[in-house]
Design an enzyme around this catalytic site. Structure first.
Site, PDB file in Angstrom:
ATOM      1  CE1 TYR A  61      66.072  27.910  15.739  1.00 11.85           C
ATOM      2  CE2 TYR A  61      64.380  28.808  14.298  1.00 11.85           C
ATOM      3  CZ  TYR A  61      64.860  27.777  15.084  1.00 11.85           C
ATOM      4  OH  TYR A  61      64.134  26.621  15.220  1.00 11.85           O
ATOM      5  CG  ASP A 114      53.504  32.298  12.513  1.00 10.88           C
ATOM      6  OD1 ASP A 114      53.730  31.192  13.052  1.00 10.88           O
ATOM      7  OD2 ASP A 114      52.359  32.720  12.279  1.00 10.88           O
ATOM      8  CE  LYS A 142      53.816  33.167  20.516  1.00 11.54           C
ATOM      9  NZ  LYS A 142      53.215  31.863  20.828  1.00 11.54           N
ATOM     10  CE  LYS A 193      57.816  31.522  19.063  1.00  7.97           C
ATOM     11  NZ  LYS A 193      57.069  30.963  17.921  1.00  7.97           N
ATOM     12  CB  CYS A 230      25.539   5.682  20.450  1.00  9.61           C
ATOM     13  SG  CYS A 230      25.810   6.112  22.190  1.00  9.61           S
ATOM     14  CB  CYS A 283      28.340   9.294  25.498  1.00  7.61           C
ATOM     15  SG  CYS A 283      27.754   7.739  24.792  1.00  7.61           S
ATOM     16  CB  CYS A 337      25.209   9.761  23.066  1.00  9.36           C
ATOM     17  SG  CYS A 337      26.575   9.767  21.868  1.00  9.36           S
ATOM     18  CD  GLU A 380      67.025  35.004  17.215  1.00 13.13           C
ATOM     19  OE1 GLU A 380      66.776  33.996  16.546  1.00 13.13           O
ATOM     20  OE2 GLU A 380      68.124  35.208  17.762  1.00 13.13           O
ATOM     21  CB  CYS A 410      29.368   5.441  21.789  1.00 10.42           C
ATOM     22  SG  CYS A 410      29.303   7.072  21.013  1.00 10.42           S
TER      23      CYS A 410
END
Length: 372
Positions: free
Chosen positions: A148, A40, A235, A38, A332, A347, A329, A36, A353
């Protein structure tokens, strides 16, 4: 509610069927499969007691979902009374709530006219509509339910997945097109026919689903921890588009990992508008030799996470410069550490941080930790 595994090409499909055969006796080899589309949308479970609609819940994390009983009640094609199931103490029907393409376009047009924010795609629109606190808002949205599977209450005389779907269609549910196939070649032919007609469908799909048709064999094959052994999603190939990478910013995670995030000129990929893309780590930047200003190809890996797949270096601006790892970083100012022969920079500030403090708190309250 479990999720499905994925296959992406004919070899994957053939291997899925081979694994099914390995778990069956000689007399059961090469079973029929039901296929069947799929859809979405948002997976939901509906419960009926003696024919009366009593509850709807989302998949959630697979064990605990959100109660959307009142909102789902407003879906126009969802039956609230099943006359032919009036003798069944508990019937559970699972399926997908989606928003048809035409309804999605009308909803976004209306939002634009009213100066409201538009939805990125029909799936987000359907999910957002079902999670509204006000059922009147859900009622105003053009939602549809497609069944389904039947997980409880199926008459014992029904022995196959395809017959179960035919039965719920007879009860009053809408289902998508169903095809029964006998081998990988027939399954591939159905998959390719769906790809050809995909653009003409009234709703979005992201592949096909293939299930062992015999319900008895489904029970025999059983489940893995997160998915059934007797079903998988086939898919569609990921859609790839080209756009410009405007800039690269650095984000700091819970463990201090410094992650580069690409800022794109917004582009639609597989129905979603993408403006950010993960670049994973500094090692990936070096591997791709990606730079700010580059034209890049982007696809949604597994139809979920946007990813850069190619850098078009022949279109690179003359003034482009290689990306450099920040020495401190960005949050920080603590030194950034990149061990020799490693791709992950961190970091060194620890919980000094603010970014690591915030991410640690988010992790602490998350579903996978304290589940607050």
């Amino acid at each position: 509610m479990l999720s499905l595994g994925n296959v992406f090409d004919y070899d994957d499909l053939h291997n899925f069927m081979r694994r099914v055969n390995e778990r069956l006796s000689d007399a059961q080899q090469n079973p029929e499969y039901e296929m069947e589309m799929k859809l979405d949308g948002l997976a939901v479970s509906l419960k009926y007691e003696y024919g009366h609609y009593v509850q709807a819940v989302t998949r959630g994390d697979g064990q605990t979902g959100e109660d959307i009983t009142q909102n789902a009640k407003t879906i126009r094609n969802l039956p609230l009374w099943l006359a032919e199931a009036k003798d069944i103490a508990l019937l559970e029907v699972r399926g997908e709530v989606l928003m048809p393409k035409a309804g999605f376009e009308r909803l976004n047009r209306l939002a634009e006219e009213n100066g409201d924010k538009t939805f990125a795609n029909p799936r987000n629109a359907a999910a957002g509509s079902l999670r509204q606190l006000d059922p009147a808002i859900a009622a105003s949205r053009p939602l549809a339910f497609y069944g389904y599977s039947v997980n409880q209450g199926l008459p014992e005389t029904i022995e196959t997945q395809s017959a179960a779907l035919a039965w719920i269609k007879q009860l009053g549910f809408t289902i998508s097109a169903v095809e029964v196939v006998a081998n990988p070649r027939a399954a591939q032919a159905y998959y390719e026919s769906i790809i050809e007609t995909r653009a003409e469908l009234p709703f979005e799909i992201d592949g096909t689903v293939i299930k062992v048709n015999s319900l008895a064999l489904q029970q025999q094959l059983g489940f893995l921890s997160r998915e059934p052994r007797w079903a998988t999603a086939y898919k569609f190939p990921a859609e790839t588009v080209m756009t410009r990478l405007k800039d690269i910013e650095w984000q700091v995670g819970r463990t201090g990992q410094i992650t580069p995030v690409g800022k794109l000129e917004p582009v639609k990929v597989g129905g979603f508008t993408v403006s950010n893309v993960t670049l994973h780590n500094f090692g990936e930047i070096q591997r791709l030799d990606v730079r700010a200003g580059d034209i890049v190809s982007v696809h949604r890996a597994g139809d979920v996470i946007p990813k850069v797949t190619r850098v078009w270096q022949d279109q690179r601006p003359d003034d482009s410069k290689p990306v450099e790892l920040p020495s401190t970083c960005p949050v920080c100012d603590s030194p950034v550490i990149l061990p020799e022969d490693e791709a992950l920079a961190r970091c060194s500030g620890g919980l000094f941080c603010p970014a690591q403090q915030q991410e640690a708190l988010i992790h602490f309250v998350s579903r996978r930790a304290m589940d607050i």
